[in-house]
Motif scaffolding. Structure first.
Motif, short mmCIF file in Angstrom:
data_model
loop_
_atom_site.label_atom_id
_atom_site.label_comp_id
_atom_site.label_asym_id
_atom_site.label_seq_id
_atom_site.Cartn_x
_atom_site.Cartn_y
_atom_site.Cartn_z
N ASP A 89 1.00 13.97 14.78
CA ASP A 89 1.52 12.74 14.40
C ASP A 89 1.03 11.70 15.23
OD1 ASP A 89 3.55 13.62 12.13
OD2 ASP A 89 3.94 15.07 13.88
N TYR B 287 -2.63 11.02 14.63
CA TYR B 287 -2.92 10.20 13.22
C TYR B 287 -2.46 8.75 13.35
CZ TYR B 287 -2.20 9.12 8.46
OH TYR B 287 -2.47 8.82 7.01
N LYS C 19 -4.94 5.55 13.10
CA LYS C 19 -4.74 4.40 11.89
C LYS C 19 -4.71 3.07 12.52
CE LYS C 19 -3.18 5.36 7.90
NZ LYS C 19 -4.06 5.33 6.69
N ARG D 2 6.52 14.47 5.80
CA ARG D 2 5.12 14.43 5.79
C ARG D 2 4.33 15.78 5.60
NH1 ARG D 2 7.01 15.81 10.14
NH2 ARG D 2 6.04 16.05 12.19
N ARG E 186 -2.63 14.56 4.96
CA ARG E 186 -2.74 13.45 5.81
C ARG E 186 -4.08 13.41 6.47
NH1 ARG E 186 2.37 11.48 9.31
NH2 ARG E 186 1.23 12.90 10.71
N GLU F 35 -6.97 13.00 3.70
CA GLU F 35 -6.99 11.88 3.25
C GLU F 35 -8.02 10.93 4.22
OE1 GLU F 35 -3.01 10.77 2.61
OE2 GLU F 35 -2.94 12.39 1.06
#
Lengths: 133, 118
Positions: free
Chosen positions: B18, B21, B25, B58, B63, B66
Motif C-alpha cells: 500500500d 502504491y 502515485k 481495495r 491496482r 491498472e
C-alpha cells in the motif's frame, strides 16, 4: 560506459535464518555481480550473524547458504564489510567470520573487512543506489 | 527524478504494498518518472489474480495492474515467484515475470531505488 560504472551497495541487516530476506538477497548479489556495476556489501545489525562461520541448519530443516559466501571473491564481490559495533554488540570477533574466497596469488583466505560506522557512512555517501536485504 | 521501487512484502498482511502504491502515485503526480517496479520475496503475491478481497476493500492486484496499464514496467522475480507458486497463468495483466537482471538494470538506471518492506 566503463567510465560510468554505478556503485551499488547492499546492506544486510537481518539475521540469516527466521526470514528469507538474507537468503534471497544473496541470490540478488550473485546475479548483480555479473553486471557492469561496482558492488559492495555491508553486514550490520543482526546481519552480522550471516557471516558467522560454523552455521548448521540441519535441525531447522531448511537449506543453509553459509557456504555460498565462500564464492564471493570468485564472483568478483570483493568489497565486503562488516560493522564492528554490530559484531561487538553480539559477542562476535573477527575470528568468528567466515571466508569469502582466497587470494589469487597467495591462496590466503579472504575475510570480510571489519569497519566502523563512520567508514560505512563515507562509503554510503558515494553510492548510486543502496539496497537492503 | 527517475525512480525504481522494490516491494518485498505480500499484500494485506503488510503495509509495504500500500505504501509503495501511494508513494508511486504521489511521485508521478509530482512529475517524477517511474523506471520500474520490482516484486521480490513475498512481494510476488501482490499481483496474482487469484486474490478476491471483500468488495468494500481495495483490490491490491488490480491496482498494480491498472498502474502497469499506464506503461510502467512491473516485474515479478522469477526465482521468488517459482518458489511461491506464482506463474504466468495467475498474473494480472500488465505485469511480467522476469529475472533479477531486471532489478539490476533498475538499480543502475534509476536515480533512486526505494524499497518497501522489512
Amino acid at each position: 560506459m566503463s567510465d560510468d560504472i554505478k556503485k551499488i551497495m547492499f546492506t544486510v541487516r537481518n539475521a540469516p535464518h527466521g526470514t528469507i530476506y538474507v537468503y534471497e538477497g544473496l541470490e540478488v548479489k550473485l546475479i548483480m555481480a555479473a553486471y557492469d556495476a561496482d558492488i559492495s556489501v555491508v553486514f550490520m545489525d543482526d546481519g552480522v550473524y550471516a557471516l558467522k562461520q560454523g552455521q548448521n541448519t540441519d535441525e531447522l530443516g531448511i537449506k543453509g547458504f553459509e557456504k555460498t559466501y565462500g564464492v564471493f571473491v570468485d564472483y568478483e564481490i570483493e568489497n565486503v564489510f562488516v560493522d564492528k559495533q554490530s559484531m561487538e554488540d553480539r559477542g562476535m570477533t573477527a575470528d568468528d567470520l567466515l571466508v569469502i574466497g582466497e587470494d589469487e596469488d597467495t591462496e590466503a583466505p579472504i575475510k570480510p573487512k571489519v569497519v566502523d560506522a563512520s567508514e560505512i557512512a563515507a562509503m554510503m555517501a558515494e553510492q548510486h543506489n543502496i539496497m537492503s536485504f | 527524478m527517475k525512480l525504481a521501487v522494490c516491494i518485498y512484502e505480500g499484500p494485506y498482511n503488510h503495509e509495504a504494498s500500500d505504501s509503495a502504491y501511494h508513494f508511486i502515485k504521489a511521485a508521478i503526480d509530482k512529475g517524477h518518472e517511474i523506471r520500474g517496479i520490482f516484486f521480490y520475496h513475498d512481494g510476488v503475491y501482490n499481483v496474482t489474480k487469484l486474490m478476491e478481497p471483500p468488495q468494500d476493500d481495495r483490490h491490491i492486484a488490480n491496482r498494480w495492474s491498472e498502474l502497469g496499464a499506464t506503461g510502467i514496467d512491473i516485474v515479478v522475480c522469477i526465482a521468488a515467484a517459482k518458489r511461491r507458486g506464482i506463474v504466468d497463468d495467475v498474473l494480472v495483466d500488465n505485469v511480467r515475470i522476469s529475472g533479477l537482471g531486471q532489478l539490476t538494470m533498475m538499480a543502475i538506471e534509476a536515480d533512486r531505488m526505494v524499497t518497501f518492506g522489512d
